[in-house]
Design a protein around this motif. Structure first.
Motif, PDB file in Angstrom:
ATOM      1  N   UNK A 215      -6.317   9.667 -48.276  1.00  0.00           N
ATOM      2  CA  UNK A 215      -5.120  10.375 -47.486  1.00  0.00           C
ATOM      3  C   UNK A 215      -5.141  12.044 -48.014  1.00  0.00           C
ATOM      4  N   UNK A 216      -5.193  12.792 -46.920  1.00  0.00           N
ATOM      5  CA  UNK A 216      -4.977  14.299 -47.459  1.00  0.00           C
ATOM      6  C   UNK A 216      -3.468  14.552 -47.767  1.00  0.00           C
ATOM      7  N   UNK A 217      -3.361  15.570 -48.512  1.00  0.00           N
ATOM      8  CA  UNK A 217      -1.785  16.012 -48.894  1.00  0.00           C
ATOM      9  C   UNK A 217      -1.307  16.498 -47.590  1.00  0.00           C
ATOM     10  N   UNK A 218      -2.050  17.103 -46.804  1.00  0.00           N
ATOM     11  CA  UNK A 218      -1.636  17.917 -45.277  1.00  0.00           C
ATOM     12  C   UNK A 218      -1.100  16.502 -44.531  1.00  0.00           C
ATOM     13  N   UNK A 219      -1.751  15.513 -44.250  1.00  0.00           N
ATOM     14  CA  UNK A 219      -1.301  14.465 -43.738  1.00  0.00           C
ATOM     15  C   UNK A 219      -0.434  13.930 -44.287  1.00  0.00           C
ATOM     16  N   UNK A 220      -0.107  13.602 -45.558  1.00  0.00           N
ATOM     17  CA  UNK A 220       1.041  13.002 -46.551  1.00  0.00           C
ATOM     18  C   UNK A 220       2.249  13.945 -46.164  1.00  0.00           C
ATOM     19  N   UNK A 221       2.211  15.098 -46.276  1.00  0.00           N
ATOM     20  CA  UNK A 221       3.203  16.004 -46.134  1.00  0.00           C
ATOM     21  C   UNK A 221       4.005  15.861 -44.731  1.00  0.00           C
ATOM     22  N   UNK A 222       3.769  14.993 -43.839  1.00  0.00           N
ATOM     23  CA  UNK A 222       4.289  14.860 -42.498  1.00  0.00           C
ATOM     24  C   UNK A 222       5.319  13.782 -42.869  1.00  0.00           C
ATOM     25  N   UNK A 223       5.361  13.213 -43.445  1.00  0.00           N
ATOM     26  CA  UNK A 223       6.043  12.236 -43.989  1.00  0.00           C
ATOM     27  C   UNK A 223       7.115  12.094 -45.390  1.00  0.00           C
ATOM     28  N   UNK A 224       7.737  13.402 -45.166  1.00  0.00           N
ATOM     29  CA  UNK A 224       8.614  13.651 -46.437  1.00  0.00           C
ATOM     30  C   UNK A 224       9.767  12.402 -46.820  1.00  0.00           C
TER      31      UNK A 224
ATOM     32  N   UNK B  11       2.497   5.601 -50.037  1.00  0.00           N
ATOM     33  CA  UNK B  11       1.971   6.633 -48.917  1.00  0.00           C
ATOM     34  C   UNK B  11       0.624   6.197 -48.568  1.00  0.00           C
ATOM     35  N   UNK B  12      -0.398   6.260 -49.528  1.00  0.00           N
ATOM     36  CA  UNK B  12      -1.711   5.960 -49.392  1.00  0.00           C
ATOM     37  C   UNK B  12      -1.895   4.766 -48.700  1.00  0.00           C
ATOM     38  N   UNK B  13      -1.178   3.787 -49.056  1.00  0.00           N
ATOM     39  CA  UNK B  13      -1.488   2.413 -48.474  1.00  0.00           C
ATOM     40  C   UNK B  13      -1.021   2.429 -46.776  1.00  0.00           C
ATOM     41  N   UNK B  14      -0.093   3.085 -46.590  1.00  0.00           N
ATOM     42  CA  UNK B  14       0.531   2.865 -45.576  1.00  0.00           C
ATOM     43  C   UNK B  14       0.143   3.822 -44.428  1.00  0.00           C
ATOM     44  N   UNK B  15      -0.491   5.162 -44.879  1.00  0.00           N
ATOM     45  CA  UNK B  15      -1.049   6.165 -43.989  1.00  0.00           C
ATOM     46  C   UNK B  15      -2.342   6.571 -44.073  1.00  0.00           C
ATOM     47  N   UNK B  16      -3.029   5.928 -45.263  1.00  0.00           N
ATOM     48  CA  UNK B  16      -4.391   6.418 -45.754  1.00  0.00           C
ATOM     49  C   UNK B  16      -5.601   5.359 -45.433  1.00  0.00           C
ATOM     50  N   UNK B  17      -5.506   4.291 -44.786  1.00  0.00           N
ATOM     51  CA  UNK B  17      -6.392   3.274 -44.510  1.00  0.00           C
ATOM     52  C   UNK B  17      -7.460   4.025 -43.179  1.00  0.00           C
ATOM     53  N   UNK B  18      -8.755   3.628 -43.677  1.00  0.00           N
ATOM     54  CA  UNK B  18      -9.765   4.416 -43.079  1.00  0.00           C
ATOM     55  C   UNK B  18     -10.197   3.930 -41.630  1.00  0.00           C
TER      56      UNK B  18
END
Length: 280
Positions: free
Chosen positions: A215-224, A269-276
């Motif tokens: 998960x990129x920090x850019x993508x993660x920052x969309x879900x504060x 965050x990684x588990x919810x938004x970062x699967x490939x």
């Protein structure tokens, strides 16, 4: 005694089960982080290989969820209530091990909020498994044995819960043997060619790989608002080249001294938004 305790616990849940008998082919999985250490500072996969079976949090004193597995603790009281006291005087090794029913066929296991990797159990284990929906943390009212689990599946499918919370919790009663009860171990490919892979091979069960989390920090920052801005800021501290993955978070806990309960929220965050790849 062992047989009677386990059978009594399962029978007590059977009496609470609703609906008609039905055939369910979904597998049971146990998600966990394979790069963590036991309370004795031993690599968890090495410890499992040496023990030859999976331990409950009553035995390990560790968990990727809550830490209340002691006499009088919330986990102990919950099990006392759900299983009607069957385990009150039983050995800790007989108490249930927690997993989930993979009714959605997720290639990352049924409950990825608890870890990047998972054990898939053999179908025969279902005979000594009970279930609830939602997770026991939410004090559910719906319980089932395996051949009565369809109403729980229907309720989960109709739910609007967050994907990380939307699993059917499984309680595997009695000992879970690596040799006899585990079908395979499925790992995140970030652990290829690492000590984790060798430790996994040493278990003597088939080792497989899913597509991996990143998960990129850019993508993660969309879900504060998902877990909070403070965890996005923590991810910024931990990130490698602007990204987080399972290995980065594991090292934060095991090598860098970050609080595991804090890193856990970044993992969410990684588990919810970062699967490939898209889940089934």
């Amino acid at each position: 005694m062992a047989k009677n305790v386990v059978e009594q616990a399962i029978e007590n849940v059977r009496l609470k089960s609703q609906g008609l008998d039905s055939l369910v082919t979904s597998v049971i999985t146990i998600n966990f982080h394979p790069d963590r250490f036991t309370a004795e500072n031993k690599p968890i996969l090495q410890a499992i290989a040496e023990d030859g079976y999976l331990k409950s949090q009553f035995e390990t004193g560790t968990s990727n969820g809550g830490l209340t597995a002691y006499v009088g603790g919330e986990r102990w009281l919950w099990e006392q209530s759900v299983f009607d006291g069957a385990y009150d005087d039983a050995s800790n090794n007989l108490r249930p091990k927690y997993g989930a029913l993979n009714f959605r066929n997720y290639e990352t296991g049924a409950s990825p909020r608890f870890g990047s990797s998972y054990f898939q159990l053999k179908p025969s284990i279902s005979e000594r498994t009970t279930f609830c929906y939602p997770d026991s943390y939410f004090e559910p009212e719906d319980f089932a044995v395996f051949n009565r689990v369809s109403p729980l599946i229907d309720k989960a499918l109709a739910s609007n819960s967050d994907l990380l919370d939307d699993y059917i919790e499984a309680h595997i009663h009695g000992e879970v043997s690596v040799k006899d009860d585990i079908e395979c171990l499925v790992l995140d490919p970030i652990f290829r060619a690492s000590p984790i892979e060798q430790q996994a091979v040493n278990l003597g069960v088939p080792v497989k790989w899913h597509n991996g989390y990143a998960l990129s920090l850019e993508e993660m920052s969309r879900y504060p608002d998902y877990r909070g801005q403070k965890y996005i800021e923590l991810a910024e501290e931990l990130a490698l080249n602007g990204n987080i993955n399972a290995k980065v978070l594991g090292l934060a806990v095991t090598r860098q001294g970050y609080d595991e309960q804090e890193v856990k929220k970044v993992w969410h965050y990684l588990a919810r938004f970062g699967y490939q790849s898209a889940r089934a």
